[in-house]
Design a protein around this motif. Structure first.
Motif, PDB file in Angstrom:
ATOM      1  N   LEU A  17      -2.187  53.196 106.960  1.00 49.13           N
ATOM      2  CA  LEU A  17      -1.398  51.972 107.025  1.00 49.13           C
ATOM      3  C   LEU A  17      -0.113  52.095 106.224  1.00 49.13           C
ATOM      4  O   LEU A  17       0.949  51.640 106.660  1.00 49.13           O
ATOM      5  N   VAL A  38      -6.353  51.935 113.450  1.00 51.30           N
ATOM      6  CA  VAL A  38      -5.792  53.223 113.050  1.00 51.30           C
ATOM      7  C   VAL A  38      -6.358  54.298 113.972  1.00 51.30           C
ATOM      8  O   VAL A  38      -7.575  54.457 114.069  1.00 51.30           O
ATOM      9  N   VAL A  77      -0.781  53.630 114.837  1.00 49.69           N
ATOM     10  CA  VAL A  77      -1.351  52.399 114.297  1.00 49.69           C
ATOM     11  C   VAL A  77      -0.822  51.229 115.111  1.00 49.69           C
ATOM     12  O   VAL A  77       0.381  51.153 115.383  1.00 49.69           O
ATOM     13  N   THR A 100     -10.775  56.299 115.907  1.00 44.86           N
ATOM     14  CA  THR A 100     -10.152  55.006 115.653  1.00 44.86           C
ATOM     15  C   THR A 100     -10.925  54.277 114.570  1.00 44.86           C
ATOM     16  O   THR A 100     -12.156  54.136 114.656  1.00 44.86           O
TER      17      THR A 100
END
Length: 227
Positions: A100, A152, A186, A219
């Motif tokens: 992130l 993600v 993302v 993911t």
């Protein structure tokens, strides 16, 4: 890894959808390959998911933390062998938070990116899809979670075409992005529920040093579930 002479740069494909090429080092990719191989052996083994109408997905899937089956999450794999899925490790939480920051910036983990305002981003499930040369993924939304925190996505192995669409339907507008081994993608915020899919994989394009034939997509998600 990169293609061509010059490394590709971070790109915002749509609001809240960010592609970071070459984010994973080769060493970290190999660590993830080893972890995925361990998870693929069980306690719930990797499998082709059967859909409610009888179709079978061409990708093979194994889950960590929570087990996904169309279209819900459970702790036990009632559609496979009834076993409880592998626990979600702390190092995957840290990896998700690092991702992130790479995508959104230093304050992303608690700064409100993709609906995480006021609390740290804490993924609690990983869906790991393995693509051989013939596998693909139709356009779909990741909407079985009760959290709107970002997804993600990590790519390892063969290059693929990743089609990132809109939040209204499976058609256009959409953007095709080539994802190479080590790439990070993302999607959160306005793009959290965008349709997306993988129409094509390029067999034999993985770095031989990975020891992997095919493509792994990992993911990380917040389910928003308890128990």
């Amino acid at each position: 890894m990169t293609d061509g002479l010059f490394p590709k740069e971070r790109a915002e494909v749509a609001p809240g959808a960010v592609h970071v090429p070459g984010w994973l080092t080769l060493a970290r990719q190999r660590e993830l390959v080893d972890a995925c191989r361990k998870w693929a052996r069980g306690p719930v083994p990797i499998r082709h998911t059967r859909l409610p109408r009888g179709g079978v997905m061409s990708v093979q899937t194994v889950c960590v933390g929570w087990h996904w089956q169309p279209y819900r999450y459970t702790r036990t794999a009632d559609d496979v062998n009834g076993a409880r899925v592998a626990e979600f490790p702390d190092w995957l939480i840290r990896l998700g938070r690092e991702a992130l920051v790479a995508a959104y910036g230093d304050d992303a983990v608690t700064g409100g990116a993709g609906g995480t305002a006021g609390k740290p981003y804490t993924p609690d499930t990983a869906l790991i899809n393995f693509y051989d040369g013939d596998a693909k993924m139709g356009m779909h939304q990741d909407k079985d979670e009760r959290s709107s925190a970002p997804v993600v996505s990590l790519s390892i192995g063969d290059t693929c075409v990743f089609r990132f669409g809109n939040t209204e339907n499976r058609g256009r507008p959409s953007t095709d992005v080539e994802l190479f081994s080590g790439d990070l993608f993302v999607f959160g915020g306005a793009s959290r529920f965008a349709y997306h899919g993988v129409p094509k994989v390029y067999p034999g394009t993985a770095d031989p040093a990975l020891g992997l034939a095919g493509r792994l997509n990992i993911t990380l998600r917040e389910t928003g579930l308890r128990g």
